[in-house]
Design a protein around this motif. Structure first.
Motif, PDB file in Angstrom:
ATOM      1  N   PHE A 303      34.014 -34.727 -42.421  1.00  0.00           N
ATOM      2  CA  PHE A 303      35.386 -34.427 -41.993  1.00  0.00           C
ATOM      3  C   PHE A 303      36.012 -35.431 -41.040  1.00  0.00           C
ATOM      4  O   PHE A 303      37.217 -35.524 -40.963  1.00  0.00           O
ATOM      5  N   HIS A 304      35.188 -36.124 -40.255  1.00  0.00           N
ATOM      6  CA  HIS A 304      35.791 -36.984 -39.235  1.00  0.00           C
ATOM      7  C   HIS A 304      35.834 -38.417 -39.765  1.00  0.00           C
ATOM      8  O   HIS A 304      34.973 -39.231 -39.471  1.00  0.00           O
ATOM      9  N   ASN A 305      36.840 -38.721 -40.575  1.00  0.00           N
ATOM     10  CA  ASN A 305      36.926 -40.034 -41.209  1.00  0.00           C
ATOM     11  C   ASN A 305      38.291 -40.664 -40.985  1.00  0.00           C
ATOM     12  O   ASN A 305      39.316 -39.986 -41.041  1.00  0.00           O
ATOM     13  N   SER A 375      43.714 -34.388 -39.256  1.00  0.00           N
ATOM     14  CA  SER A 375      44.139 -35.383 -38.285  1.00  0.00           C
ATOM     15  C   SER A 375      43.156 -35.316 -37.124  1.00  0.00           C
ATOM     16  O   SER A 375      42.639 -34.240 -36.806  1.00  0.00           O
ATOM     17  N   GLU A 376      42.841 -36.469 -36.540  1.00  0.00           N
ATOM     18  CA  GLU A 376      42.104 -36.447 -35.280  1.00  0.00           C
ATOM     19  C   GLU A 376      43.149 -36.534 -34.180  1.00  0.00           C
ATOM     20  O   GLU A 376      43.627 -37.614 -33.847  1.00  0.00           O
ATOM     21  N   VAL A 377      43.512 -35.366 -33.668  1.00  0.00           N
ATOM     22  CA  VAL A 377      44.625 -35.272 -32.734  1.00  0.00           C
ATOM     23  C   VAL A 377      44.135 -35.506 -31.310  1.00  0.00           C
ATOM     24  O   VAL A 377      43.161 -34.896 -30.874  1.00  0.00           O
ATOM     25  N   ALA A 400      40.212 -32.180 -32.752  1.00  0.00           N
ATOM     26  CA  ALA A 400      40.852 -32.543 -31.479  1.00  0.00           C
ATOM     27  C   ALA A 400      39.860 -33.328 -30.632  1.00  0.00           C
ATOM     28  O   ALA A 400      38.708 -32.929 -30.482  1.00  0.00           O
ATOM     29  N   SER A 401      40.310 -34.473 -30.088  1.00  0.00           N
ATOM     30  CA  SER A 401      39.405 -35.347 -29.342  1.00  0.00           C
ATOM     31  C   SER A 401      40.061 -35.928 -28.097  1.00  0.00           C
ATOM     32  O   SER A 401      41.271 -36.156 -28.074  1.00  0.00           O
ATOM     33  N   VAL A 402      39.224 -36.199 -27.095  1.00  0.00           N
ATOM     34  CA  VAL A 402      39.672 -36.904 -25.890  1.00  0.00           C
ATOM     35  C   VAL A 402      39.473 -38.398 -26.124  1.00  0.00           C
ATOM     36  O   VAL A 402      38.375 -38.828 -26.470  1.00  0.00           O
ATOM     37  N   HIS A 403      40.540 -39.176 -25.963  1.00  0.00           N
ATOM     38  CA  HIS A 403      40.434 -40.619 -26.167  1.00  0.00           C
ATOM     39  C   HIS A 403      40.903 -41.425 -24.958  1.00  0.00           C
ATOM     40  O   HIS A 403      40.841 -42.655 -24.976  1.00  0.00           O
ATOM     41  N   ASN A 404      41.418 -40.767 -23.942  1.00  0.00           N
ATOM     42  CA  ASN A 404      41.834 -41.511 -22.746  1.00  0.00           C
ATOM     43  C   ASN A 404      41.651 -40.623 -21.517  1.00  0.00           C
ATOM     44  O   ASN A 404      41.237 -39.469 -21.635  1.00  0.00           O
ATOM     45  N   GLY A 430      36.137 -33.042 -31.532  1.00  0.00           N
ATOM     46  CA  GLY A 430      35.485 -34.329 -31.838  1.00  0.00           C
ATOM     47  C   GLY A 430      34.649 -34.813 -30.660  1.00  0.00           C
ATOM     48  O   GLY A 430      34.941 -34.478 -29.506  1.00  0.00           O
ATOM     49  N   HIS A 431      33.618 -35.580 -30.964  1.00  0.00           N
ATOM     50  CA  HIS A 431      32.734 -36.224 -29.959  1.00  0.00           C
ATOM     51  C   HIS A 431      32.858 -35.634 -28.561  1.00  0.00           C
ATOM     52  O   HIS A 431      33.497 -36.191 -27.677  1.00  0.00           O
ATOM     53  N   VAL A 432      32.133 -34.537 -28.353  1.00  0.00           N
ATOM     54  CA  VAL A 432      32.319 -33.683 -27.179  1.00  0.00           C
ATOM     55  C   VAL A 432      32.084 -34.387 -25.836  1.00  0.00           C
ATOM     56  O   VAL A 432      32.686 -34.013 -24.836  1.00  0.00           O
TER      57      VAL A 432
HETATM   58 ZN   LIG Z   1      37.718 -40.217 -31.913  1.00  0.00          ZN
END
Ligand SMILES: [Zn+2]
Length: 475
Positions: A303-305, A375-377, A400-404, A430-432
């Protein structure tokens, strides 16, 4: 220029090279050169000035010239140039701090490799060893065999009657860059990417025991040895030896041909290497309730692509066709959202166009394969999401992911993520931990609280949980 100054310059060059991601051998050459300069018994700067460094161990041709230049001119042009480059590139203070932190993190993990970075090399050497006419069995042991995410080195093991010949052929392999030590039954070498490879040669009878011992983990081995002692056997990398209490067992232990026999002799079901961490596997094996490990054929889809629409490497169509050709039943597309601008995240308009493209493509796949539109939101600083609920409702799923803003205090980061999880449109987190293996440490977050919130809302958590919990326990 003093020897301390010269060593300092060499060490700084090593750091700059590391920062640039240069060849580890080059980096190591500067570091060990600096050590030699600092610890050499004679007047090394005078020798350098007189061009008399030849033959000093650890100082190669390139370093010899540089030391001569430093000793005679008091500076090193090569280094001055590099230093200028760093100055004029406009690094701000914050950037410099970040760079220093990342240097420290990487130095801490300098001798570790991600398993994917050594995977092809390990299998390549293993194939070569197995094809050797004097080798009857060969394996890679250690954390590689246990399927760990990162490894320190590669431990090869062979059974052979001609250990010296196998060792001599091993150190001469084209995959080997440098020999560290070579003995009659053991050799250590470096591969070109800097990973250390060890080879041990044992007899056929010793092979299962050596395989078990060198696969580890250490913690697993400790419990195995104790369990053997409780049964009147002493267990090491060469075999079982009956203790006084186990004298009657001397015949039974002749029948050990592979690892399974060792476990059987100790009253245990066979334990797969991936489980050998002394985290309950021995008890489970004794009671016949070991879990079946997930096999590749259990994987039906992912799923995470990302695609080339954001920061992926394949187009939507290439990804879909590759997944179908791999035999997957579905593929989820979750490109980055607009706030991840450095990853070319999609805005609302581009995401809507991609959803339409996915729907149209699905019509071609006649039911045997399916694309899901996701979507990776980005989870924004306050826990709100990068898209509004109307758009999220048009998707099949949402990661849903933290990116910043990784540096929030733990309580704030936890609150931020839980708020995102509570959004009914969020399917997965995503990536906890936000870590990048060997590159970036995990951010501070209360994992048990996240798991509770995920369980309550039925949110899936992506990977990393075991590592995250272990780290939290260690802290
Ligand atoms: Zn990510």
């Amino acid at each position: 220029m003093t020897r301390e100054d010269a060593a300092d310059i060499l060490n700084r060059i090593a750091l700059l090279l590391e920062l640039k991601g240069e060849n580890p051998f080059k980096i190591r050459a500067y570091k060990s050169g600096a050590e030699v300069v600092e610890s050499y018994a004679g007047d090394i700067m005078q020798l350098a000035a007189d061009n008399k460094l030849a033959g000093i161990k650890g100082i190669g041709d390139a370093l010899r010239d540089k030391l001569h230049e430093m000793a005679t001119t008091g500076k090193l042009e090569f280094f001055e140039k590099r230093g200028e480059a760093a100055k004029i590139s406009g690094f701000g203070d914050k950037t410099v701090v970040k760079i220093l932190e990342s240097i420290a993190f990487r130095a801490e993990h300098a001798s570790e490799f991600r398993i994917d970075q050594v995977y092809a090399l390990a299998l390549d050497i293993l194939d070569t060893l197995r094809a050797h006419p004097a080798v009857s069995r060969a394996e890679v042991c250690g954390s590689f065999r246990r399927g760990k995410e990162t490894v320190h080195d590669l431990d090869f093991l062979v059974s052979t009657r001609k250990p010296e010949q196998v060792i001599a052929d091993f150190v001469a392999l084209p995959q080997i860059e440098k020999v560290i030590v070579q003995g009659g039954t053991k050799a250590s070498v470096y591969a070109p990417n800097g990973v250390q490879c060890d080879l041990r040669a044992v007899s056929s009878a010793e092979f299962p025991f050596a395989l078990n011992y060198f696969t580890g983990s250490k913690e697993h081995n400790v419990v195995m040895r104790q369990r053997a002692l409780d049964r009147g056997l002493s267990l090491n990398e060469y075999g079982f030896t009956p203790t006084e209490a186990g004298a009657s067992l001397s015949e039974a232990i002749q029948e050990i041909h592979d690892e399974r026999d060792i476990y059987r002799a100790l009253g245990l079901d066979y334990i797969e290497p991936e489980l050998r961490e002394n985290s309950g596997e021995i008890e489970a094996a004794a009671q016949g309730r070991l879990p079946a490990l997930i096999q590749l054929e259990n994987l039906r889809g992912v799923f995470h692509n990302h695609t080339t629409a954001s920061d992926g490497r394949g187009t939507l169509r290439e990804m879909a066709e590759a997944a179908r050709d791999l035999g997957l039943q579905y593929l989820g597309i979750a490109d980055h959202s607009k706030s991840s601008f450095q990853a070319n995240g999609l805005n609302e308009q581009r995401l809507r166009a991609q959803i339409a493209e996915i729907r149209a493509m699905n019509a071609e796949f006649d039911g045997h394969f399916r694309l899901f539109a996701g979507s990776e939101v980005d989870i924004l600083k306050d826990g709100s999401l990068d898209f509004d609920d109307d758009l999220l409702a048009e998707l099949d799923y949402c990661v849903a992911s933290v990116h910043n803003v990784f540096n929030l205090p733990e309580a704030d980061m936890t609150r931020r993520i839980i708020r995102a999880i509570e959004n009914p449109h969020v399917t997965m987190l995503g990536h906890v931990t936000g870590r990048l293996l060997l590159q970036r440490p995990a951010y501070a977050v209360n994992i048990p609280a996240i798991i509770d919130a995920a369980a309550e809302t039925g949110t899936i958590i992506e990977g990393e949980i075991e590592a995250a919990l272990k780290k939290q326990r260690a802290d």
